[in-house]
Each structure stands twice: as structure tokens, then as C-alpha cells.
Motif scaffolding. Structure first.
Motif, PDB file in Angstrom:
ATOM      1  N   PRO A  92       0.800  -1.228   0.000  1.00 17.97           N
ATOM      2  CA  PRO A  92       0.000   0.000   0.000  1.00 17.97           C
ATOM      3  C   PRO A  92       0.828   1.271   0.000  1.00 17.97           C
ATOM      4  O   PRO A  92       0.400   2.295  -0.552  1.00 17.97           O
ATOM      5  CB  PRO A  92      -0.828  -0.136   1.280  1.00 17.97           C
ATOM      6  CG  PRO A  92      -0.966  -1.613   1.477  1.00 17.97           C
ATOM      7  CD  PRO A  92       0.345  -2.190   1.011  1.00 17.97           C
ATOM      8  N   LYS A 119      -5.587   6.361  -4.815  1.00 15.67           N
ATOM      9  CA  LYS A 119      -6.334   5.183  -4.368  1.00 15.67           C
ATOM     10  C   LYS A 119      -6.876   5.370  -2.950  1.00 15.67           C
ATOM     11  O   LYS A 119      -8.001   4.977  -2.638  1.00 15.67           O
ATOM     12  CB  LYS A 119      -5.455   3.930  -4.440  1.00 15.67           C
ATOM     13  CG  LYS A 119      -5.236   3.420  -5.849  1.00 15.67           C
ATOM     14  CD  LYS A 119      -4.644   2.020  -5.869  1.00 15.67           C
ATOM     15  CE  LYS A 119      -4.588   1.463  -7.279  1.00 15.67           C
ATOM     16  NZ  LYS A 119      -4.085   0.076  -7.320  1.00 15.67           N
ATOM     17  N   GLU A 120      -6.099   5.984  -2.098  1.00 17.71           N
ATOM     18  CA  GLU A 120      -6.512   6.157  -0.703  1.00 17.71           C
ATOM     19  C   GLU A 120      -7.190   7.501  -0.458  1.00 17.71           C
ATOM     20  O   GLU A 120      -7.614   7.795   0.662  1.00 17.71           O
ATOM     21  CB  GLU A 120      -5.293   6.017   0.210  1.00 17.71           C
ATOM     22  CG  GLU A 120      -4.667   4.640   0.141  1.00 17.71           C
ATOM     23  CD  GLU A 120      -3.308   4.569   0.836  1.00 17.71           C
ATOM     24  OE1 GLU A 120      -2.989   5.493   1.618  1.00 17.71           O
ATOM     25  OE2 GLU A 120      -2.581   3.589   0.583  1.00 17.71           O
ATOM     26  N   SER A 143     -14.743  -0.394  -0.451  1.00 16.74           N
ATOM     27  CA  SER A 143     -13.403  -0.391  -1.032  1.00 16.74           C
ATOM     28  C   SER A 143     -13.341   0.460  -2.290  1.00 16.74           C
ATOM     29  O   SER A 143     -14.295   0.508  -3.072  1.00 16.74           O
ATOM     30  CB  SER A 143     -12.981  -1.823  -1.381  1.00 16.74           C
ATOM     31  OG  SER A 143     -13.024  -2.650  -0.245  1.00 16.74           O
ATOM     32  N   THR A 152     -11.771   4.278  -4.216  1.00 13.21           N
ATOM     33  CA  THR A 152     -11.574   5.703  -3.968  1.00 13.21           C
ATOM     34  C   THR A 152     -12.918   6.360  -3.699  1.00 13.21           C
ATOM     35  O   THR A 152     -13.846   6.229  -4.499  1.00 13.21           O
ATOM     36  CB  THR A 152     -10.889   6.373  -5.168  1.00 13.21           C
ATOM     37  OG1 THR A 152      -9.602   5.776  -5.374  1.00 13.21           O
ATOM     38  CG2 THR A 152     -10.714   7.863  -4.934  1.00 13.21           C
ATOM     39  N   ARG A 192     -11.614   5.703   8.181  1.00  8.09           N
ATOM     40  CA  ARG A 192     -11.305   5.109   6.880  1.00  8.09           C
ATOM     41  C   ARG A 192      -9.818   5.211   6.577  1.00  8.09           C
ATOM     42  O   ARG A 192      -9.204   4.262   6.075  1.00  8.09           O
ATOM     43  CB  ARG A 192     -12.113   5.827   5.791  1.00  8.09           C
ATOM     44  CG  ARG A 192     -11.832   5.345   4.376  1.00  8.09           C
ATOM     45  CD  ARG A 192     -12.697   6.106   3.372  1.00  8.09           C
ATOM     46  NE  ARG A 192     -12.343   5.781   1.998  1.00  8.09           N
ATOM     47  CZ  ARG A 192     -12.772   4.746   1.315  1.00  8.09           C
ATOM     48  NH1 ARG A 192     -13.610   3.896   1.893  1.00  8.09           N
ATOM     49  NH2 ARG A 192     -12.394   4.516   0.071  1.00  8.09           N
ATOM     50  N   ARG A 193      -9.235   6.353   6.914  1.00  9.26           N
ATOM     51  CA  ARG A 193      -7.811   6.542   6.673  1.00  9.26           C
ATOM     52  C   ARG A 193      -6.973   5.619   7.565  1.00  9.26           C
ATOM     53  O   ARG A 193      -5.999   5.005   7.115  1.00  9.26           O
ATOM     54  CB  ARG A 193      -7.442   8.007   6.936  1.00  9.26           C
ATOM     55  CG  ARG A 193      -5.992   8.359   6.606  1.00  9.26           C
ATOM     56  CD  ARG A 193      -5.684   9.783   7.035  1.00  9.26           C
ATOM     57  NE  ARG A 193      -6.584  10.742   6.428  1.00  9.26           N
ATOM     58  CZ  ARG A 193      -6.421  11.263   5.220  1.00  9.26           C
ATOM     59  NH1 ARG A 193      -5.371  10.921   4.494  1.00  9.26           N
ATOM     60  NH2 ARG A 193      -7.279  12.135   4.735  1.00  9.26           N
ATOM     61  N   LYS A 253      -7.257   1.749   6.426  1.00  3.84           N
ATOM     62  CA  LYS A 253      -7.329   1.681   4.968  1.00  3.84           C
ATOM     63  C   LYS A 253      -7.159   0.254   4.446  1.00  3.84           C
ATOM     64  O   LYS A 253      -7.637  -0.067   3.351  1.00  3.84           O
ATOM     65  CB  LYS A 253      -6.289   2.601   4.340  1.00  3.84           C
ATOM     66  CG  LYS A 253      -4.849   2.252   4.687  1.00  3.84           C
ATOM     67  CD  LYS A 253      -3.905   3.313   4.150  1.00  3.84           C
ATOM     68  CE  LYS A 253      -2.455   3.009   4.518  1.00  3.84           C
ATOM     69  NZ  LYS A 253      -1.534   4.080   4.049  1.00  3.84           N
ATOM     70  N   ASP A 254      -6.485  -0.601   5.212  1.00  6.77           N
ATOM     71  CA  ASP A 254      -6.346  -1.987   4.783  1.00  6.77           C
ATOM     72  C   ASP A 254      -7.705  -2.664   4.646  1.00  6.77           C
ATOM     73  O   ASP A 254      -7.872  -3.569   3.824  1.00  6.77           O
ATOM     74  CB  ASP A 254      -5.460  -2.772   5.757  1.00  6.77           C
ATOM     75  CG  ASP A 254      -6.010  -2.778   7.173  1.00  6.77           C
ATOM     76  OD1 ASP A 254      -6.450  -1.722   7.653  1.00  6.77           O
ATOM     77  OD2 ASP A 254      -5.986  -3.855   7.819  1.00  6.77           O
ATOM     78  N   VAL A 267     -10.307   0.674   2.263  1.00  8.11           N
ATOM     79  CA  VAL A 267      -9.859   1.122   0.946  1.00  8.11           C
ATOM     80  C   VAL A 267      -9.482  -0.086   0.102  1.00  8.11           C
ATOM     81  O   VAL A 267      -9.921  -0.228  -1.038  1.00  8.11           O
ATOM     82  CB  VAL A 267      -8.665   2.097   1.044  1.00  8.11           C
ATOM     83  CG1 VAL A 267      -8.146   2.444  -0.360  1.00  8.11           C
ATOM     84  CG2 VAL A 267      -9.051   3.370   1.794  1.00  8.11           C
ATOM     85  N   TYR A 268      -8.705  -0.994   0.707  1.00  3.45           N
ATOM     86  CA  TYR A 268      -8.177  -2.145  -0.024  1.00  3.45           C
ATOM     87  C   TYR A 268      -8.860  -3.461   0.332  1.00  3.45           C
ATOM     88  O   TYR A 268      -8.515  -4.505  -0.218  1.00  3.45           O
ATOM     89  CB  TYR A 268      -6.678  -2.288   0.248  1.00  3.45           C
ATOM     90  CG  TYR A 268      -5.858  -1.108  -0.179  1.00  3.45           C
ATOM     91  CD1 TYR A 268      -5.584  -0.873  -1.519  1.00  3.45           C
ATOM     92  CD2 TYR A 268      -5.347  -0.204   0.758  1.00  3.45           C
ATOM     93  CE1 TYR A 268      -4.823   0.217  -1.924  1.00  3.45           C
ATOM     94  CE2 TYR A 268      -4.576   0.890   0.372  1.00  3.45           C
ATOM     95  CZ  TYR A 268      -4.322   1.088  -0.971  1.00  3.45           C
ATOM     96  OH  TYR A 268      -3.567   2.175  -1.367  1.00  3.45           O
TER      97      TYR A 268
END
Length: 571
Positions: free
Chosen positions: A3, A10-11, A372, A374, A486-487, A490-491, A494-495
Motif C-alpha cells: 500500500p 487510491k486512498e 473499497s 476511492t 477510513r484513513r 485503509k487496509d 480502501v483495499y
């Protein structure tokens, strides 16, 4: 890929600004760039990473700036290029990226290119646009080259007496389509509409109508699917056309890549993952990501060209099926996904997917922030702005599409159809998203001065940034918390790998986001009644910690309140 090595976008959380309605700095009733600049600190504190500006280019404003008459100057009420340079610098000083709307399927009919193109058949810019000779009826009446129907209910062709030919326009007649088959035209677009702005420091583009540049060159009639109309839907002839991937690859590699500019495409009429993946494959170098509209278009009529505003109710299982479809479509590929539930072309999410209450606005915010891809949010979404009040008169609706939908329905003399269109517009009209942002509780909501006359009426006292600032129970403060979560996770959010649970349940929306070393469980009550909380320990295969909730982080109840959402994480 680790990441830490992924591209920044993406993030990122993007925040879309509709400049005419965001903040007016000089009390002329029209939002402007200095107004946006004055709110960058607020946006930074919200927890976003980038802003996206809807069109600010010079324009006659027949379609709110999506009819551009000059790519390298601004519509004067927005401000000057110097104002924009200041905004770019201010964004970057707050560690925010800034992207612009790129409208290159068409221009305004007042663009110098079109003025030249329409002047004569031998003009060097004639082939910058798509011109075709007329057809004739058996009685000698002039007819358009094809029977194609535009988005605004009329023909896609308009006759030009000066050269006795028709020009193509998928949208309004004041928005002639550009001819991407012409390499000179493409070169002009790259230089004047893209490179010019990248040189000024823009970080990329949201690309309007990105899959409509390539038209089937036979220009034949579409099959008759609306028997009582002389104009027929024809997206198979101008959407996802034969050279579209070639064109986008050329633009990406020749123009965007050298500046490391992000590209987000608007993909309409592309409802299948196998259609979308070629656009967003990293290896193919066309788009970084795309907006696909299956979810945000829920409720619209079955035929967007004929009955868009014939509202069709939908169920929660339908929502869940679409979320699952577009959450998993990039798994095992090199593609990327986007998450959004509002933009400038649709009704407000709290009025369409919620019950209009602040609690449902928070629940929807939690839903969006735990998917998941952006994330994109739209101005006012973070304070729970809803649709225009039902008692507004139709003269308050400003959008060209709303006006034409009402006009077409009334012109047929079908009172039932008029009623259906009016009901649909009350829910789905683009106008709902264009009402001025409410910053405080003053008259005009702080968008403009109390004595000013805003271009569009403001409303909804009690829903404003000022009234919610610092109130831990407000929609605004919840958005700040959930974006921070969310930040930090992120694993997962986001992902993470999405797994839907209880897909047919009509009341609860439940899913897992799975990372490499932990799982997140999202549980939401999408009703106005109390519901039993599923067994979280069984789902997580052990105890989980409540990470965030729309009613706080210390809730232990085995029941979910109306529109309550919670996120649990196992360790």
C-alpha cells in the motif's frame, strides 16, 4: 503491491464542488473561485484529500458550464485565472490535490472552433465536428441523417442553413459533438484543454462523458424501440465505440502520464463489469478509475432516453446486489474502483436512500466510507442536505433537462405522464444537487449576502455547517470521524475484500471487509424501526471491538436503533 507504493489517489477522498452553488465571495448571487479558496481550511479539516471542480470555463451556461466556449478562460462570474492560480496554491499548501472537469466530447456552439467549422464546408476546422448531409422524405421534406434521439428528448441532429448540412449533438443543440476521428482535433484538445491546465498545476481531471468519443462511422438508423417517436435511442452507435480504447490510451500516454495526472472517467451506459474493466486496467493505460452509474441511477425509469423521470421504487436487496457487483468486479485484476452516492446530476442521497433524517444521513455516510475503492463525496453531503422541498414551484427548477422533461411531457397532452414526470423530478432532478451550500443560518445560508439574489434559491434552515460544527451528534462531525477511521483502517476500507451477508434481508445491510490480518464488520439498519443486531462474534469468529457507530462508540445494545450503523473490527 505494498500500500505504501500505491498511487495517492487510491486512498484519497475526493470532494466535488459545484462552483456556482458553493460560496459567493462578492454577493452577486453566483459562487466563485475566491469563495472556494475561503473554504479550503474547512475542507482540509473535514479530512478530504482532493477537490474536484465542476466546469468553470467560459460558457454561455446553457447547460451550467458543460457547454464550453473557451477552454483557456473562465466564465467571468467565477473569477480570473489569477484567482484560480491562488486556489491551486492554497490547495497545495493544505496538502490537497485539485482536479478539474474535462469536457471534450462536445463544445458550445459559440466556441471559435464551431463558428469556423459551421462557416463553410471548406473551412480547415470543418472536420472538427461531425457534419452530414440531409435525407429527404418521398415528398421532398428535409430529414436528419439518422433517427437518433438525444439526451434532451429531441433529435441528435440540427440543421445549419449556412452550409445546408446537419451537425451531431448527443446533448443540447448548443453542444455540438467533436469529431475525434480527426487527429488534428485530438491534438488541439490535448494542447488547449488539457496541457494548458496541467502546466498551471492542476493534478488531473474528472473526464465528462468519457466513453462517447468514438462513433460508429456508418451513421445508420437505430432500431425502433419507442414506436410513437420519430427519434430513437441509439447508444450502441455512439457509446463505447470501435476506437474509444485507442483514443483514451493515446490521451493517457501522450498527455496525462507525463504530468502524473489522475484521470476519473464518467462511464454511462456501461452496466457490465467486463465492459468497465478495459477502461480501468492499469496495464491498458486509459483511465485510472471510473464512475459507473448503476447504483446512483436507481429509481430512474427503465429507459433513460424516454422515461428517466418515471420513478421506479427499489428495494434494499437491489441496492446490496449492485454494491456487491461493483465492489468485487476488480478482484484479481489490475483495475480500480470508485465509491460515490451523490454528484451534480442526481437527487440527494438522504432523500433517495434514506428517510431525510440526519440519522439516515450518517448511516449512508458510514456505508460509503466503508466500501473499497476511492471515495467521492459531494458538497453538502457531509451536512445531510436533502432534496428541494416539495412545495417549490416549477419555475424554481433551473436545469435544462428538467425543463425539457416537463415540456415534452406537457406537449403530448398526457396528464398522467405529466404527473409521473413531476413526481420523478421531485426525487431525481439534477436541480436538487445544485441548490446553494448552506454555511450558516442566515438568509441565503451564508452562500451569499443576506441582501443578495442567489442564482438559485437556498433553503433548509437547520441544516448548515455552522449549526453542526462542534456538535458530536451532527452529520458533519460524524463525517469527520468516519473519514478519519477510513484513513486509519485503509487496509479494510480502501483495499479490503468485500463480502456481502444476508443479501435478501430487506431491513439490514451487513457486510465484511477483509484485510490481510483482520476483518471489519459493517452492520446498518436501513429502516425507521428498531432491529435485532446480528451475532457479531459468530460472524467475526471471535470478539470484535466497536470501532465507530452512528450513535457513538460506547453502544452495547443488542438492538439497532432506526438508521443506526456500526463497524466492528476483530484483532
Amino acid at each position: 503491491m505494498d500500500p505504501s507504493e500505491e498511487p495517492w489517489w487510491k486512498e484519497a477522498t475526493f470532494y466535488q464542488i459545484y462552483p456556482a452553488s458553493f460560496k459567493d465571495s462578492n454577493n452577486d448571487g453566483w459562487g466563485d473561485i475566491p469563495g472556494i479558496t475561503s473554504k479550503i481550511s474547512y475542507l482540509s479539516s473535514l479530512g478530504i484529500d482532493a477537490i474536484w471542480l465542476s466546469p468553470i470555463y467560459d460558457s454561455p451556461q446553457n447547460d451550467m458550464g458543460y457547454d464550453i466556449s473557451n477552454y483557456q478562460s473562465l466564465y467571468p462570474p467565477y473569477g480570473t485565472l489569477s484567482d484560480l492560480d491562488t486556489l491551486i496554491k492554497t490547495c497545495h499548501s493544505h496538502n490537497l490535490k485539485i482536479i478539474m472537469d474535462l469536457v471534450i466530447n462536445h463544445t458550445s456552439s459559440l466556441h471559435p472552433w464551431f463558428i469556423e467549422s459551421s462557416s463553410s464546408k471548406t473551412n480547415p476546422k470543418r472536420d472538427y465536428y461531425i457534419w452530414k448531409p440531409p435525407r429527404y422524405s418521398p415528398s421532398g421534406d428535409i430529414l436528419p441523417p439518422t433517427n437518433w434521439r438525444s439526451y434532451f428528448s429531441s433529435s441528435t441532429w440540427t440543421f445549419s442553413p449556412q452550409t445546408q448540412e446537419y451537425y451531431l449533438h448527443l446533448y443540447h443543440s448548443s453542444q455540438p459533438d467533436l469529431n475525434w476521428e480527426n487527429p488534428s482535433l485530438r491534438k488541439a484538445i490535448y494542447e488547449e484543454a488539457i496541457t494548458f491546465w496541467l502546466e498551471r498545476g492542476i493534478d488531473g481531471f474528472r473526464i465528462d462523458t468519457v466513453n462517447k468519443y468514438s462513433k460508429v462511422q456508418s451513421f445508420e438508423d437505430a432500431p425502433v424501440t419507442i414506436p410513437d417517436s420519430k427519434h430513437q435511442p441509439a447508444p450502441e452507435y455512439w457509446c463505447n465505440g470501435p476506437r474509444i480504447h485507442e483514443f483514451l490510451h493515446e490521451m493517457h500516454t501522450q498527455v496525462l502520464d507525463p504530468y502524473n495526472a489522475v484521470s476519473i472517467g464518467e462511464l454511462s451506459n456501461t452496466p457490465f463489469p467486463e465492459q468497465v474493466l478495459p477502461y480501468v486496467s492499469a496495464a491498458k493505460k486509459e483511465l485510472d478509475m471510473a464512475h459507473e452509474f448503476s447504483i446512483i441511477r436507481l429509481g430512474t425509469g427503465k429507459n433513460i432516453f424516454e422515461s428517466k423521470y418515471d420513478y421506479t421504487p427499489f428495494t434494499l436487496p437491489t441496492v446490496k446486489q449492485l454494491v456487491e457487483k461493483w465492489q468485487v468486479f476488480t478482484e484479481g485484476t489490475d483495475g480500480w474502483n470508485t465509491v460515490f452516492i451523490e454528484n451534480h446530476d442526481n437527487g440527494r442521497c438522504v432523500s433517495r436512500f434514506g428517510d431525510g433524517s440526519p440519522q439516515s444521513a450518517k448511516c449512508i455516510g458510514l456505508w460509503q466510507a466503508t466500501l473499497s475503492g476511492t471515495l467521492f463525496i459531494y458538497q453538502g453531503q457531509e451536512i445531510g442536505m436533502g432534496n428541494i422541498p416539495g412545495d417549490w414551484e416549477w419555475k424554481e427548477y433551473k436545469d435544462v433537462e428538467s425543463k425539457e422533461a416537463l415540456q415534452e411531457a406537457g406537449g403530448n397532452g398526457d396528464k398522467e405522464k405529466v404527473k409521473r414526470v413531476e413526481e420523478g423530478l421531485r426525487i431525481l432532478a439534477r436541480d436538487h444537487a445544485r441548490v446553494p451550500m448552506r454555511w450558516n443560518e442566515e438568509e441565503n445560508g451564508g452562500f451569499t449576502g443576506v441582501e443578495a439574489n442567489p442564482w438559485m434559491r437556498a433553503f433548509e434552515k437547520g441544516v448548515s455547517v455552522e449549526s453542526q460544527m462542534g456538535d458530536e451528534n451532527s452529520v458533519l462531525e460524524f463525517y469527520r470521524r468516519v473519514l478519519k477511521m477510513r484513513r486509519e483502517y485503509k487496509d479494510l476500507f480502501v483495499y479490503g475484500r468485500f463480502k456481502l451477508l444476508f443479501g435478501e434481508d430487506e431491513k439490514l445491510f451487513v457486510y465484511i471487509q477483509e484485510g490481510e490480518h483482520r476483518k471489519g464488520l459493517v452492520v446498518m439498519n436501513f429502516t425507521g424501526e428498531e432491529q435485532i443486531l446480528p451475532d457479531t462474534e459468530e460472524i467475526l469468529e471471535g470478539k470484535g471491538r466497536l470501532l465507530i457507530g452512528t450513535f457513538g462508540e460506547d453502544v452495547i445494545s443488542e438492538y439497532l436503533k432506526p438508521w443506526e450503523g456500526r463497524v466492528y473490527v476483530n484483532f
